[in-house]
Design an enzyme around this catalytic site. Structure first.
Site, PDB file in Angstrom:
ATOM      1  N   GLU A  15       0.907   7.102   2.620  1.00  0.00           N
ATOM      2  CA  GLU A  15       0.227   5.869   1.929  1.00  0.00           C
ATOM      3  C   GLU A  15       1.279   4.628   2.190  1.00  0.00           C
ATOM      4  O   GLU A  15       2.547   5.061   2.442  1.00  0.00           O
ATOM      5  CB  GLU A  15       0.207   6.296   0.567  1.00  0.00           C
ATOM      6  CG  GLU A  15      -0.978   6.237  -0.169  1.00  0.00           C
ATOM      7  CD  GLU A  15      -1.763   4.879  -0.052  1.00  0.00           C
ATOM      8  OE1 GLU A  15      -1.567   4.077   0.593  1.00  0.00           O
ATOM      9  OE2 GLU A  15      -2.695   4.699  -1.095  1.00  0.00           O
ATOM     10  N   ASP A  16       0.778   3.653   1.909  1.00  0.00           N
ATOM     11  CA  ASP A  16       1.720   2.468   1.893  1.00  0.00           C
ATOM     12  C   ASP A  16       2.565   2.254   0.519  1.00  0.00           C
ATOM     13  O   ASP A  16       3.576   1.993   0.677  1.00  0.00           O
ATOM     14  CB  ASP A  16       1.065   1.168   2.399  1.00  0.00           C
ATOM     15  CG  ASP A  16      -0.277   0.892   1.347  1.00  0.00           C
ATOM     16  OD1 ASP A  16      -0.901   1.741   0.688  1.00  0.00           O
ATOM     17  OD2 ASP A  16      -1.110  -0.160   1.815  1.00  0.00           O
ATOM     18  N   PHE A  19       3.722  -7.653  -7.099  1.00  0.00           N
ATOM     19  CA  PHE A  19       2.885  -7.416  -6.093  1.00  0.00           C
ATOM     20  C   PHE A  19       3.348  -7.844  -4.641  1.00  0.00           C
ATOM     21  O   PHE A  19       3.727  -9.013  -4.343  1.00  0.00           O
ATOM     22  CB  PHE A  19       1.562  -8.281  -6.062  1.00  0.00           C
ATOM     23  CG  PHE A  19       0.277  -7.846  -5.188  1.00  0.00           C
ATOM     24  CD1 PHE A  19      -0.529  -6.744  -5.654  1.00  0.00           C
ATOM     25  CD2 PHE A  19       0.228  -8.367  -4.027  1.00  0.00           C
ATOM     26  CE1 PHE A  19      -1.512  -6.258  -4.886  1.00  0.00           C
ATOM     27  CE2 PHE A  19      -0.833  -7.852  -3.174  1.00  0.00           C
ATOM     28  CZ  PHE A  19      -1.608  -7.014  -3.785  1.00  0.00           C
TER      29      PHE A  19
HETATM   30  P1  IMP Z   1      -3.425   2.635  -7.119  1.00  0.00           P
HETATM   31  O1  IMP Z   1      -4.347   3.580  -7.124  1.00  0.00           O
HETATM   32  O2  IMP Z   1      -3.140   1.958  -8.202  1.00  0.00           O
HETATM   33  O3  IMP Z   1      -1.848   3.824  -6.965  1.00  0.00           O
HETATM   34  O4  IMP Z   1      -2.937   1.780  -5.575  1.00  0.00           O
HETATM   35  C1  IMP Z   1      -2.911   2.052  -4.446  1.00  0.00           C
HETATM   36  C2  IMP Z   1      -3.605   1.102  -3.767  1.00  0.00           C
HETATM   37  O5  IMP Z   1      -3.195  -0.145  -4.002  1.00  0.00           O
HETATM   38  C3  IMP Z   1      -2.414   1.077  -2.336  1.00  0.00           C
HETATM   39  O6  IMP Z   1      -3.058   1.873  -1.530  1.00  0.00           O
HETATM   40  C4  IMP Z   1      -2.485  -0.202  -1.884  1.00  0.00           C
HETATM   41  O7  IMP Z   1      -3.564  -0.533  -0.960  1.00  0.00           O
HETATM   42  C5  IMP Z   1      -2.886  -1.138  -3.073  1.00  0.00           C
HETATM   43  N1  IMP Z   1      -1.725  -1.723  -3.785  1.00  0.00           N
HETATM   44  C6  IMP Z   1      -1.044  -1.531  -4.849  1.00  0.00           C
HETATM   45  N2  IMP Z   1      -0.104  -2.177  -4.969  1.00  0.00           N
HETATM   46  C7  IMP Z   1      -0.085  -3.099  -3.888  1.00  0.00           C
HETATM   47  C8  IMP Z   1       0.950  -4.108  -3.630  1.00  0.00           C
HETATM   48  O8  IMP Z   1       1.752  -4.754  -4.594  1.00  0.00           O
HETATM   49  N3  IMP Z   1       0.643  -4.882  -2.447  1.00  0.00           N
HETATM   50  C9  IMP Z   1      -0.540  -4.716  -1.915  1.00  0.00           C
HETATM   51  N4  IMP Z   1      -1.295  -3.496  -2.120  1.00  0.00           N
HETATM   52  C10 IMP Z   1      -1.141  -2.895  -3.162  1.00  0.00           C
HETATM   53 MG    MG Z   2      -3.707   1.425   0.450  1.00  0.00          MG
END
Ligand code: IMP
Ligand code: MG
Length: 194
Positions: free
Chosen positions: A107-108, A160
Site C-alpha cells: 500500500e502507499d 494530506f
Molecule cells: P484508508 O482506507 O482511510 O486507510 O485510506 C487509504 C487510502 O486512501 C490510501 O490507499 C490512499 O489511496 C488514500 N489516502 C489516504 N491518505 C492519503 C493522503 O494523505 N494522500 C493521498 N492519498 C491518501
Molecule cells: Mg491507495
C-alpha cells in the site's frame, strides 16, 4: 516538461517536503532487506493497491533478493477529495491465484485503515498461506480500524500528502518526494502548452 518545471508549477499547491527522495530510497532498501530475509523459502506474491502503490511497489520489488509474483487490485475510497468517503470500492480484481501462496499487500498509505482491512478480508477468501501488509506511510492518529501493519516505511502526522505515487485529484503522483498538500490552494490545474 522538465522536472524543475513540474516542481515550479506544483509549488503553489504543495507545502513542505516531509520525506525526501533520498530518505525514501534508503528506507526502501532497509524494508527490502527485511522482506528478503522473512520470505526465505516462501512463495511470495506482491499485491499492489492501485493506483497509489505502483511507484513504491516497483522500487521495492527491484530491491528484493527473492523470486516473486506481482498482481494489482484496484481499491478506492477518496474520489477526488482529501477526506475518505468511508466506502471502499473494489474495481480491478486479481489475475493470479493466491491459494497456498504468501501474499504481501503493498500500500502507499494507511489512513483510517478501512481500505486495508477490506482488502485483507477479500484476500483471505482466496486461502493464501499467509497475508502480510507493507505500507510506505502510516497515519496512525487517524486509525478507525485495528489493522496489523507488518512493514511500515514511515509514520507521518495527520496531513494530506502527495507525491511518490500519492495523488490529490489524480495529480502529483510523479513527484519524487512526499510533500504536504496545501489545502488552501485551488484544485490543481494542468499547465497548458501555450
Ligand atoms: P484508508 O482506507 O482511510 O486507510 O485510506 C487509504 C487510502 O486512501 C490510501 O490507499 C490512499 O489511496 C488514500 N489516502 C489516504 N491518505 C492519503 C493522503 O494523505 N494522500 C493521498 N492519498 C491518501
Ligand atoms: Mg491507495
Amino acid at each position: 516538461m522538465a522536472k524543475g518545471q513540474i516542481v515550479a508549477y506544483c509549488n503553489a499547491q504543495i507545502g513542505n517536503v516531509i520525506i525526501t527522495q533520498e530518505q525514501i530510497a534508503e528506507r526502501i532498501a532497509q524494508l527490502a532487506r527485511q522482506i528478503t530475509t522473512d520470505y526465505e523459502g516462501k512463495q511470495l506474491v506482491l499485491v499492489g493497491v492501485l493506483t497509489g502503490s505502483f511507484v513504491f511497489l516497483s522500487d521495492l520489488m527491484r530491491q528484493l533478493d527473492r523470486p516473486c509474483e506481482v498482481d494489482f487490485l484496484d481499491a478506492s475510497s477518496y474520489g477526488n477529495n482529501t477526506v475518505s468517503s468511508g466506502e471502499v470500492v473494489i474495481g480491478k480484481g486479481l489475475n493470479l491465484s493466491l491459494t497456498g501462496k504468501d501474499v504481501l499487500i503493498v500500500e502507499d498509505i494507511v489512513d483510517s485503515g478501512r481500505t486495508i482491512s477490506e482488502l485483507v478480508r477479500l484476500i483471505a477468501a482466496h486461502r493464501p498461506a499467509s497475508i502480510k501488509v507493507c505500507t510506505l506511510l502510516s497515519k496512525t492518529a487517524r486509525r478507525e480500524r485495528t489493522v496489523e501493519l507488518n512493514y511500515i516505511g514511515f509514520e507521518i502526522p495527520d496531513y494530506f500528502v502527495v507525491g511518490y505515487g500519492l495523488d490529490y485529484a489524480q495529480c502529483f503522483r510523479n513527484l519524487p518526494f512526499i510533500a504536504v498538500l496545501n489545502e488552501d490552494a485551488a484544485a490543481p490545474k494542468l499547465p497548458t502548452n501555450e
